[in-house]
Design an enzyme around this catalytic site. Structure first.
Site, PDB file in Angstrom:
ATOM      1  CE  LYS A   1      -6.032  -2.476   3.015  1.00  0.00           C
ATOM      2  NZ  LYS A   1      -6.574  -3.415   4.025  1.00  0.00           N
TER       3      LYS A   1
ATOM      4  CE  LYS B   1      -2.108  -1.295   3.838  1.00  0.00           C
ATOM      5  NZ  LYS B   1      -1.779  -2.727   3.952  1.00  0.00           N
TER       6      LYS B   1
END
Lengths: 347, 347
Positions: A227, A128
């Protein structure tokens, strides 16, 4: 049939899972996917590194003990992690980056990606950090060097989200999304609905390996926030940074809150969301929300993750599936490699 | 930017929805999708037909009254449906086939598809008949003629299912699926859970336009059976025909059955499913099943549809969204056209 040489950067669960899949399935991939993978290098800060331009034994790699400097046990291996050498000199066509997520500056993963892309190598990553913090720079770098940069696994492991939007929803016009993007917090909420206290539910999640020893990033929404930044920028063409996303978690929810919701046909969920307003601006947040039982995300229980795309032409379209897991996340890398193969084959 | 000439065969809700989308969005598609559509012909057994190689006014078409022979009101239009002429002589690059589903032999839609494909025209369709009954023949015909044959809307309207599997799940190895593939029967079951009798729930569904005057095909599972055949053949490479699928519906469920399920944390759902066994054989069925509330399809309420793909590498991945609707199904045609555009552009 194309054989791709691949180097694995970071050799925790995910790339180890990929090595296992290669050992077990390379043969069937030739027929079913028209590709096969040959591992030419592996490097890991804890385990060391190894390189072999003629290919390493994937089954042997997958079985390597998780002990410090373990690569030194293999012929030609070293206890030292020669990251730069492996990325630049192993002759890899593709670099699979799966080191730890650094939510502050995305390092060292971002540097690993840069080295690879500058060297004309495709990059697939489940990390991420580089995507939430440096996606624009890395995408531009990939484009300049005529290679692919794919990161399906940065959100919801191998469950297709980014690729689903890109390949199946063009023209539907995505105006926003809501997601259950953290399996630990959703598991905790599900167990609290069954009567457990927050502390006991977290303990259960830790026993099952869903939650870290320090569950803060999961239950305070920090993991979801990364996210949300990734999905908002990818799906809504936003230019959000982490600080643009208001973020709170589930720690303030009491058993009484949960019970009251159940009695009125509702459920508390930790929702990461973003919406484009009429003027084109995108706002995003992470917060516990009370969902009516008819909401598409209300039925998502346990460690499952889900994203509901809000679209102009279809209304809500929702995808749910695993949000974590060794093999599930390794599949994300495979799906990125399949996408690269398609892209390369059409040139 | 590519302009495609398109002829619409069948001008009920779906192709009328496509005409409306063209009228409203052609301009933005040029920029966002790199394509635009020009309607060069329309034909409908009830309304008649019209052809204009220079293009028809999509907005005017979308507004046409639904009266017998209405195309005769437009300059150059006729009250007669010159299907073969429109398909073969309108100069269309793409034929959008959206006539009624004939579950017995797939006609006349299958003949329309044949004419188009033999003439070197791409075909997009939302019609279950030709796909459930003649997909292999039509796919082979498309291949021989170097054109595309796309049918995302034959299952779950514009909600991506076939394309989702094809584009995002290669390598995950789909071993089976379970689906809620009929909105009417799911709506009826949802209302029965709220205390309505079967007859009253069906009446509600009819009032809302979900159910036909004769709801047999919906509640007895016949509609789902066609979709199971389509998905089993598409996703599992089965060679099933309609008669291979055991089929029962929801008519035998009593309010007491529904209530008993709710009390034990379960829900009755009409499930269409197929599974590949270890020997490679595919078995399929349509039946009311009692699902535990933790099942990915248990939370799908009202007229929403969903498919849960069972995969080797990801476990269950589920997509849910609209299963019907004028614009939602017209989007399926658009998504097929986008896929054709991608395929043509890479040649």
């Amino acid at each position: 049939m194309t054989e791709y040489k691949i180097a694995l950067v970071g050799f925790g669960g995910v790339n180890r899972g990929l090595a296992q899949l290669i050992a077990e399935r390379n043969q069937s991939w030739r027929k079913e996917l028209g590709l096969s993978l040959k591992i030419v290098g592996v490097t890991d800060l804890f385990l060391g590194s190894i390189m072999a331009r003629d290919g390493l034994d994937a089954a042997e790699l997958a079985k390597l003990p998780s002990s410090k400097g373990a690569f030194a046990q293999l012929p030609g291996g070293s206890a030292e992690a020669f990251n730069e050498t492996i990325i630049k000199q192993s002759g890899a066509d593709i670099i699979a980056e799966a080191t730890f997520t650094n939510p502050v500056d995305g390092e060292p993963a971002t540097t690993f990606c840069r080295w690879a892309l500058e060297g004309g190598k495709h990059v697939v990553t489940t990390n991420k950090g580089p995507i939430a913090l440096h996606a624009d720079e890395l995408k531009a770098l990939a484009k300049r060097n005529g290679v692919c940069f794919e990161y399906e696994g940065s959100v919801m492991s191998g469950t297709p989200v980014i690729r689903m939007a890109r390949e199946t929803l063009p023209g539907a016009v995505i105006t926003g999304f809501e997601g259950i993007l953290n399996g630990t917090s959703n598991y905790v909420l599900t167990r609290m609905e069954e009567g457990l206290s927050f502390a006991d539910a977290v303990r259960k999640a830790q026993e099952l390996g869903y939650a870290e020893a320090d569950p803060t990033a999961d239950v305070e929404g920090h993991d979801v926030r990364l996210k949300v930044v990734i999905l908002a920028n990818e799906l809504l063409d936003a230019k959000l940074t982490v600080n643009d996303v208001n973020c709170s978690g589930i720690t303030s929810l009491s058993p009484a809150d949960i019970e009251r919701a159940q009695q009125s046909g509702e459920r508390w969920k930790l929702i990461g969301s973003a919406t484009r307003n009429a003027a084109g601006a995108v706002s995003a947040s992470v917060e516990a929300r009370l969902l009516d039982n008819s909401h598409p995300l209300a039925g998502i229980s346990g460690a499952t993750n889900a994203v509901s795309f809000n679209t102009e032409l279809l209304g809500a379209v929702t995808v749910s599936g695993p949000g974590a897991g060794r093999i599930e996340t390794a599949f994300a890398l495979l799906s990125d490699i399949v996408a690269i193969h398609k892209s390369v084959s059409k040139k």
